[in-house]
Design a protein around this motif. Structure first.
Motif: not given
Length: 84
Positions: A1-12, A52-62
């Protein structure tokens, strides 16, 4: 799986666990539900799951997952249904 997105300023909010999102995607794909009818017990919002489904699809996970499962199935050999 692609790595999780990191928020540069934190938060959320903290990222939802990949396994929870994978379960929610499985629920959509196996039941025919639409994204906005995900059960609340899956603890992931429809926007998160769909994104996340779109991100994983674009990365060719399925496709990679499908090939891996086919390989495991081939290595296991035929299923003996005569033994119960």
């Amino acid at each position: 799986m692609p790595p999780a997105r990191v928020r540069p300023l934190g938060g959320g909010r903290a990222n939802i666990d990949d396994e929870a999102v994978f379960d929610a995607i499985g629920c959509v794909l196996t039941t025919g539900r639409v994204w906005h009818h995900l059960p609340r017990c899956l603890s992931a919002s429809e926007s998160t799951v769909h994104r996340r489904f779109r991100i994983w699809s674009d990365a060719g996970l399925w496709g990679r997952l499908h090939l891996r499962l086919r390989k495991l199935h081939a290595e296991a050999g035929p299923v003996n249904l005569s033994q119960s």
